[in-house]
Write an enzyme that holds these catalytic residues in place. Sequence first.
Site, PDB file in Angstrom:
ATOM      1  N   ASP A  21       0.827  -1.216   0.000  1.00 28.31           N
ATOM      2  CA  ASP A  21       0.000   0.000   0.000  1.00 28.31           C
ATOM      3  C   ASP A  21       0.859   1.263   0.000  1.00 28.31           C
ATOM      4  OD1 ASP A  21      -2.375   1.378  -0.021  1.00 28.31           O
ATOM      5  OD2 ASP A  21      -2.731   1.206   2.132  1.00 28.31           O
ATOM      6  N   GLY A  22       0.303   2.326  -0.575  1.00 29.52           N
ATOM      7  CA  GLY A  22       0.954   3.633  -0.502  1.00 29.52           C
ATOM      8  C   GLY A  22       1.527   4.147  -1.817  1.00 29.52           C
ATOM      9  N   ASN A  23       1.237   3.461  -2.908  1.00 34.03           N
ATOM     10  CA  ASN A  23       1.754   3.922  -4.210  1.00 34.03           C
ATOM     11  C   ASN A  23       1.258   5.332  -4.548  1.00 34.03           C
ATOM     12  OD1 ASN A  23       2.813   1.394  -4.453  1.00 34.03           O
ATOM     13  ND2 ASN A  23       1.446   0.694  -6.074  1.00 34.03           N
ATOM     14  N   GLY A  24      -0.034   5.552  -4.336  1.00 32.61           N
ATOM     15  CA  GLY A  24      -0.647   6.842  -4.689  1.00 32.61           C
ATOM     16  C   GLY A  24      -0.079   7.981  -3.856  1.00 32.61           C
ATOM     17  N   HIS A  38       2.362   3.632  -8.995  1.00 35.14           N
ATOM     18  CA  HIS A  38       2.177   2.199  -9.287  1.00 35.14           C
ATOM     19  C   HIS A  38       3.368   1.656 -10.080  1.00 35.14           C
ATOM     20  CE1 HIS A  38      -1.717   2.399  -7.570  1.00 35.14           C
ATOM     21  NE2 HIS A  38      -2.273   3.112  -8.538  1.00 35.14           N
ATOM     22  N   SER A  66      -7.682  -5.422  -5.271  1.00 34.70           N
ATOM     23  CA  SER A  66      -8.811  -5.944  -4.495  1.00 34.70           C
ATOM     24  C   SER A  66     -10.123  -5.839  -5.282  1.00 34.70           C
ATOM     25  CB  SER A  66      -8.942  -5.167  -3.177  1.00 34.70           C
ATOM     26  OG  SER A  66      -9.453  -3.872  -3.422  1.00 34.70           O
ATOM     27  N   ASN A  69     -11.044  -2.366  -5.410  1.00 37.45           N
ATOM     28  CA  ASN A  69     -10.256  -1.489  -6.281  1.00 37.45           C
ATOM     29  C   ASN A  69     -10.901  -1.290  -7.665  1.00 37.45           C
ATOM     30  OD1 ASN A  69      -7.037  -2.669  -4.990  1.00 37.45           O
ATOM     31  ND2 ASN A  69      -8.203  -0.868  -4.392  1.00 37.45           N
ATOM     32  N   TRP A  70     -11.873  -2.147  -8.025  1.00 34.16           N
ATOM     33  CA  TRP A  70     -12.592  -1.932  -9.293  1.00 34.16           C
ATOM     34  C   TRP A  70     -13.341  -0.601  -9.274  1.00 34.16           C
ATOM     35  CZ3 TRP A  70     -11.006  -4.546 -13.206  1.00 34.16           C
ATOM     36  CH2 TRP A  70     -10.643  -5.881 -13.095  1.00 34.16           C
ATOM     37  N   ARG A  72     -12.182   2.237  -8.413  1.00 33.35           N
ATOM     38  CA  ARG A  72     -11.286   3.387  -8.640  1.00 33.35           C
ATOM     39  C   ARG A  72     -11.559   3.994 -10.021  1.00 33.35           C
ATOM     40  NH1 ARG A  72      -5.438   2.503  -5.762  1.00 33.35           N
ATOM     41  NH2 ARG A  72      -6.293   1.927  -3.743  1.00 33.35           N
ATOM     42  N   ARG A 189       1.842  -4.879   6.204  1.00 36.77           N
ATOM     43  CA  ARG A 189       1.175  -3.837   5.425  1.00 36.77           C
ATOM     44  C   ARG A 189       2.050  -2.594   5.461  1.00 36.77           C
ATOM     45  NH1 ARG A 189      -5.019  -2.234   4.548  1.00 36.77           N
ATOM     46  NH2 ARG A 189      -4.649  -0.588   3.045  1.00 36.77           N
TER      47      ARG A 189
END
Length: 246
Positions: A21-24, A38, A66, A69-70, A72, A189
């Site tokens: 987590d945390g790419n954005g 990403h 996930s 995540n669809w 987004r 995480r």
Amino acid sequence: MSVLNTINKDNLPKHLAIIMDGNGRWAKQQGLLRTIGHENGTKSVRITIENCAKLGIENLTLYAFSTENWNRPKLEVETLMKLLIKSLQKELITLQNNNIRLNAIGNLDMMPKSAQKELLEVMEKTKNNTQMTLTLALSYGSREEIVSAVKKIADKVKNNIISIDSIDDSIINKHLYTQNLPDVDLLIRTSGEHRISNFLLWQIAYAELFFSEVMWPDFREEHLYEALISYQKRERRFGKTSEQIK
Ligand code: IPE
Ligand code: IPE
Ligand code: MG
């Protein structure tokens, strides 16, 4: 002595799972587009896979996309799918060089056909590799997985293939996407978030949890080692007393 030497090779998690987590936020902190985050995250994926295989971790499961995540923005979802396909093509050689078998869990029918095709191809080509099983969780949601397991079991009861009385932990395990994997021993995480976000709810029943402040694109071997060292210092009691374990 280097940090690596302080890791006990006889007490590694048999199954390590990571919520990447945390790419954005990593991108935003530098005034860049989320998609650049990403892209940079894929480098951390490669480094982590190689290091886990070298250490001797038998099972590594990465939460890549996930069911939620669809929801987004369409463009971000498209970029993630393209990145997945590109990474599979590019990293086949990494998997072969490190003797890693690729596996995937999730509602894979939801994935674009081109991604499904690439996944199947890499899984087929790496199926005899034995050093480590790398499982990508794609279009994965733990609740969806449990619902689908319940349906499969109910269908078997209805058709008299199994009896209600025979349903136990092991039958449920056999109907999950993770049927061939052991329970998770350590869950990491990144990005400072302290939640599970619908990941492997059944499988983490007794997992040790490690939360790293590092954003996924910055995750390197030293952060992996830090988590493993923390894991090895813990006493896993599984409901027993400390005296019983010793
Ligand atoms: C993780 O990074 C990658 C995916 C969920 C696909 P995020 O995209 O969630 O990054 P943040 O949490 O918004 O920083
Ligand atoms: C979890 O991260 C999913 C993946 C890492 C693939 P999210 O960024 O989607 O989780 P939330 O929305 O912050 O809980
Ligand atoms: Mg996130």
